[in-house]
Scaffold this motif. Structure first.
Motif, short mmCIF file in Angstrom:
data_model
loop_
_atom_site.label_atom_id
_atom_site.label_comp_id
_atom_site.label_asym_id
_atom_site.label_seq_id
_atom_site.Cartn_x
_atom_site.Cartn_y
_atom_site.Cartn_z
N UNK A 98 0.82 -1.23 0.00
CA UNK A 98 0.00 0.00 0.00
C UNK A 98 0.85 1.28 0.00
N UNK A 99 2.15 1.13 0.03
CA UNK A 99 3.00 2.32 0.06
C UNK A 99 2.99 3.00 -1.30
N UNK A 100 2.98 4.33 -1.28
CA UNK A 100 2.95 5.09 -2.53
C UNK A 100 4.26 5.83 -2.77
N UNK A 101 5.18 5.86 -1.81
CA UNK A 101 6.44 6.53 -2.03
C UNK A 101 7.17 6.82 -0.74
N UNK A 102 8.19 7.67 -0.85
CA UNK A 102 9.00 8.07 0.28
C UNK A 102 9.09 9.60 0.31
N UNK A 119 10.77 9.73 -3.42
CA UNK A 119 10.45 8.69 -4.40
C UNK A 119 8.95 8.46 -4.48
N UNK A 120 8.50 8.05 -5.65
CA UNK A 120 7.11 7.68 -5.87
C UNK A 120 7.07 6.28 -6.45
N UNK A 121 6.18 5.45 -5.90
CA UNK A 121 6.00 4.09 -6.40
C UNK A 121 4.81 4.08 -7.35
N UNK A 122 5.05 3.74 -8.60
CA UNK A 122 3.98 3.65 -9.60
C UNK A 122 3.56 2.19 -9.70
N UNK A 128 -1.12 -3.30 -6.28
CA UNK A 128 -0.38 -4.15 -7.21
C UNK A 128 1.11 -3.97 -7.08
N UNK A 129 1.88 -4.73 -7.85
CA UNK A 129 3.35 -4.61 -7.79
C UNK A 129 3.82 -3.27 -8.35
N UNK A 130 5.00 -2.87 -7.93
CA UNK A 130 5.59 -1.63 -8.41
C UNK A 130 6.00 -1.82 -9.87
N UNK A 131 5.43 -0.98 -10.73
CA UNK A 131 5.77 -1.04 -12.14
C UNK A 131 6.91 -0.09 -12.48
N UNK A 132 7.01 0.97 -11.71
CA UNK A 132 8.07 1.93 -11.97
C UNK A 132 8.36 2.70 -10.68
N UNK A 133 9.63 2.99 -10.48
CA UNK A 133 10.07 3.75 -9.31
C UNK A 133 10.63 5.08 -9.83
N UNK A 134 10.02 6.19 -9.39
CA UNK A 134 10.42 7.52 -9.84
C UNK A 134 11.07 8.24 -8.67
N UNK A 135 12.33 8.63 -8.84
CA UNK A 135 13.11 9.24 -7.76
C UNK A 135 13.49 10.66 -8.14
#
Length: 377
Positions: A98-102, A119-122, A128-135
């Motif tokens: 359920x985490x959406x980022x840092x 960071x943002x978890x896409x 669902x699983x993390x499809x992309x990590x945007x830092x």
């Protein structure tokens, strides 16, 4: 939409182009990641870096070619301030679904280089699983300067407060303990000293509040018609009443003056600071000119110029006159007055400049524009 890493650093070994995916770059069609002011790092669902913009390379000192296509923990080996490996600690791909980022925090790269990282978890779906990590990466220099400035402000104000408060405490304690031993004249002298020191404390606190409001853009103005020439006369009368020779001041007023709607208390604060500086730090005649703004200034308003015949301000120091803690060659005070003056004038939509006057001393000129109160606009 396409986000591409172009140039000689885009190698065949790295997947450096992502097509038709708005999550990689959603700010606008055709946006180049190198146009972003902050560092941008994007990792795919496998944890490999697919985007590493120029700002990221500059901030981390990691070449783009050395980061693209590599596992994130190797391309960006971050540690927290306790030396723990950041990606192992946060586990973005295998952690809580359920985490959406840092949120932004201060982390370390090898060699102790500090960076601000968020960071943002896409995800494919909310859980669902993390499809992309945007830092996002930022340098720490601006924050460090801000922290140093705040620390200097606190230290300066604390130092300036200590002296008058010590005096107030000492005199009041003495009066309470030995009231009957002093004559009326002695009591009056001590009470006058306490009163003057209390006023000094009040001024320091007012300066601190003004700086806080100026820095946050919350300086409130209560506009009403202001007669600048009359305000100047009031300040000169106060200075002469406090012992300054009347012939030290020369006032020139060019009529008619444009109508000025301003906060009279703030205008008094500006005039008081400029005139006090001219009297204390300047020499010779202090000339005050109130006139319509010069045509070449492209501003419609009233200009007030305060100049003296002292040594003036060195050319190399003029760029720093309106910064915090600038005190010039003569120490004394907090060095915050001209910073506050500039903030007040600019809050009115005006400008203030410093230069060399006709008599060789410092010359300050501020222009308050023609304006009307908010309810008349």
């Amino acid at each position: 939409m396409a986000v591409g890493m172009s140039g000689p650093q885009a190698t065949d070994a790295a997947v450096v182009r992502v097509d038709a995916d708005p999550d990689v770059c959603s700010a606008g069609q055709g946006l180049d990641p190198d146009d972003l002011p902050d560092g941008l790092v994007v990792a795919d669902e496998t944890g490999r870096v697919i985007c590493f913009n120029a700002a990221a390379a500059r901030i981390t000192a990691v070449p783009r070619a050395a980061a693209l296509g590599r596992p994130l923990e190797h391309a960006l080996p971050l540690e927290d301030l306790k030396g723990r490996r950041w990606w192992e600690l946060t586990d973005p791909y295998g952690g809580l679904a359920t985490r959406v980022g840092q949120p932004e925090r201060n982390l370390l790269l090898p060699g102790g280089r500090e960076v601000l990282v968020s960071a943002r978890y896409v995800r494919e779906s909310p859980t669902g699983p993390v499809r992309r990590l945007v830092i996002s990466l930022r340098g720490t220099e601006a924050r460090r300067r801000s922290e140093r400035s705040h620390a200097e402000l606190i230290a300066t104000v604390a130092h300036e407060l200590r002296s008058p408060l010590t005096s107030v405490k000492g005199f009041t304690a003495t009066l309470l303990a030995k009231w009957e031993r002093f004559t009326d004249d002695q009591k009056r002298l001590m009470l006058e000293t306490v009163y003057a020191d209390a006023n000094r404390v009040t001024r320091l606190i007012t300066e601190l509040l003004d700086i806080s409001r100026i820095d946050s853009g919350r300086l409130e103005l209560r506009r009403q018609p202001v007669d600048l020439s009359a305000a100047v006369e009031r300040h000169i009368q106060a200075l002469t009443a406090n012992g300054q020779a009347p012939d030290r001041f020369l006032v020139r007023t060019c009529q008619p003056l444009p109508a000025v709607w301003a906060d009279p208390d703030k205008v008094d604060q500006v005039l008081g600071n400029l005139l006090e500086n001219a009297v204390r730090h300047g020499e010779g005649t202090v000339t005050i000119e109130v006139a319509p703004a010069p045509a070449k200034s492209d501003e419609k308003g009233t200009a007030v110029t305060v100049s003296d015949e002292g040594a003036g301000i060195p050319e190399e120091s003029m760029a720093r006159v309106f910064t915090r803690f600038w005190r010039g060659s003569k120490r004394g005070g907090t060095g915050l007055g001209l910073y506050i003056v500039k903030g007040i004038v600019e809050a009115h939509g005006g400008t203030i400049t410093v230069g060399r006057g006709p008599g060789g001393g410092a010359e300050f000129r501020f222009i308050l524009p023609v304006s009307t109160p908010a309810y008349m606009k």
